[in-house]
Design a protein around this motif. Structure first.
Motif, mmCIF file in Angstrom:
data_model
loop_
_atom_site.group_PDB
_atom_site.id
_atom_site.type_symbol
_atom_site.label_atom_id
_atom_site.label_comp_id
_atom_site.label_asym_id
_atom_site.label_seq_id
_atom_site.Cartn_x
_atom_site.Cartn_y
_atom_site.Cartn_z
ATOM 1 N N SER A 126 -9.196 0.842 -3.693
ATOM 2 C CA SER A 126 -8.580 -0.256 -2.956
ATOM 3 C C SER A 126 -8.682 -0.003 -1.459
ATOM 4 N N ALA A 127 -8.656 -1.092 -0.694
ATOM 5 C CA ALA A 127 -8.800 -0.965 0.763
ATOM 6 C C ALA A 127 -7.670 -0.131 1.354
ATOM 7 N N THR A 132 -6.182 4.862 4.018
ATOM 8 C CA THR A 132 -5.281 6.019 4.137
ATOM 9 C C THR A 132 -6.060 7.332 4.072
ATOM 10 N N ILE A 133 -7.061 7.377 3.182
ATOM 11 C CA ILE A 133 -7.895 8.590 3.092
ATOM 12 C C ILE A 133 -8.592 8.867 4.425
ATOM 13 N N TRP A 134 -9.184 7.804 5.003
ATOM 14 C CA TRP A 134 -9.888 7.996 6.281
ATOM 15 C C TRP A 134 -8.930 8.261 7.427
ATOM 16 N N GLY A 180 -17.791 -1.835 2.114
ATOM 17 C CA GLY A 180 -18.494 -3.078 1.809
ATOM 18 C C GLY A 180 -19.918 -2.915 1.319
ATOM 19 N N VAL A 181 -20.559 -1.795 1.663
ATOM 20 C CA VAL A 181 -21.963 -1.598 1.268
ATOM 21 C C VAL A 181 -22.159 -1.647 -0.252
ATOM 22 N N PRO A 182 -21.300 -1.013 -1.067
ATOM 23 C CA PRO A 182 -21.533 -1.046 -2.522
ATOM 24 C C PRO A 182 -21.579 -2.450 -3.108
ATOM 25 N N PHE A 183 -20.783 -3.387 -2.580
ATOM 26 C CA PHE A 183 -20.808 -4.761 -3.094
ATOM 27 C C PHE A 183 -22.185 -5.388 -2.891
ATOM 28 N N TYR A 241 -7.564 -7.616 6.906
ATOM 29 C CA TYR A 241 -6.512 -7.023 7.731
ATOM 30 C C TYR A 241 -6.138 -5.625 7.258
ATOM 31 N N ASP A 242 -6.269 -5.359 5.945
ATOM 32 C CA ASP A 242 -5.701 -4.139 5.367
ATOM 33 C C ASP A 242 -6.208 -2.869 6.025
ATOM 34 N N ILE A 243 -7.517 -2.714 6.214
ATOM 35 C CA ILE A 243 -8.052 -1.478 6.791
ATOM 36 C C ILE A 243 -7.564 -1.297 8.225
#
Length: 307
Positions: A126-127, A132-134, A180-183, A241-243
């Protein structure tokens, strides 16, 4: 020669037809009510809010004053400029990297399934979790990114990736590209597998180079899919907005304040809900423009493909 008797067509006239139509409307009624509840009513309420000035539980009708106030605000145009930069860079990299990865995965014969799962992992996360990881990875003092760059002697001191305007914009854009690249890769990979092998075999017989195979076979076959994927990607990224909300909340100094971030900050930090609703309506209008372009591009792609 004996004459054949055809069954008489059902007479779709009169009260029978009207009854059939009403039965059809009744079957559609639950779906229409659901769409009205989750789409029409929220949109209508947002538009109603954009025409009012809200103070606590009181609301005053102000007409289009909120729209004029938003359009006269430099923050709106700055956010629009940041949004255009964010969307253009993100979508361009999505398409280029997604197509490159799809081409590579389409040619690889070893561990193909495992590699596809690895490259799809950022899209499955999820975004909010990815951001959060980054956020941890880019932490100035203890983050892995600064540690690896200092170990490789690329930087001599820790970089505050999310504390300075330029690095912050680059960081949130990189995370958006990462997700977004995987999509796009998945769409392109599906498109590549629909191209007839006979076309490549004929090109090999004619002595075509790798670039000529890509230019005259792969690209024309993927043209319609590229148009659809890029347009859908623009619509998806422009409302993100989430990221940004998790990593920078629009800062520092508005360097990453895209329109959805400005909407959130106006509503829940400045408590100007009428202006925030006006921003939302304007953003919706922009998305509708992209949707119209999408439909036109789809029609163009089909006509080209049929030619």
């Amino acid at each position: 020669m004996t004459a054949t008797t055809r069954p008489r067509a059902r007479a779709w006239t009169g009260t029978g037809l009207a009854r059939e139509r009403w039965h059809g409307y009744l079957f559609l009624l639950p779906v229409l009510l659901f769409l009205a509840a989750v789409i029409v009513l929220p949109l209508a309420h947002a538009f109603w809010t954009s025409l009012h000035r809200i103070r606590g539980l009181r609301s005053t009708f102000v007409g289009l004053a909120n729209y004029f106030r938003v359009l006269e605000d430099d923050a709106f145009w700055h956010a629009l400029k940041v949004s255009l930069g964010f969307v253009s860079v993100s979508v361009t990299l999505h398409m280029l990297l997604g197509l490159a990865l799809a081409l590579a995965l389409n040619e690889i014969r070893v561990a193909r399934t495992a590699l596809r799962v690895v490259f799809l992992t950022p899209w499955m996360v999820s975004a909010a979790v990815g951001a959060t990881i980054w956020l941890w990875l880019l932490e100035p003092q203890f983050g892995v990114v600064n540690y690896l760059l200092r170990a490789a002697d690329i930087i001599d001191r820790p970089v505050a990736w999310l504390g300075e305007p330029g690095p912050a914009f680059a960081a949130v854009t990189a995370v958006e590209v990462w997700r977004g690249v995987p999509f796009v890769m998945l769409l392109m990979l599906a498109g590549l597998q629909t191209i007839p092998v006979e076309q490549y075999e004929a090109a090999d017989i004619d002595g075509a180079s790798t670039w000529q195979r890509f230019r005259w076979i792969t690209l024309p076959n993927l043209k319609y899919l590229i148009v659809v994927a890029s347009t859908l990607d623009i619509i998806n990224v422009v409302r993100h907005y989430d990221i940004i909300g998790i990593m920078t909340a629009g800062g520092p100094a508005g360097a990453t304040e895209v329109l959805p971030a400005l909407l959130y900050n106006t509503a829940f930090r400045a408590n100007r809900f009428g202006e925030a609703a006006a921003i939302g309506v304007l953003l919706l209008a922009m998305v509708l423009v992209f949707s119209i372009l999408y439909l036109r591009a789809t029609r163009i792609g089909r006509s080209d493909g049929d030619a």
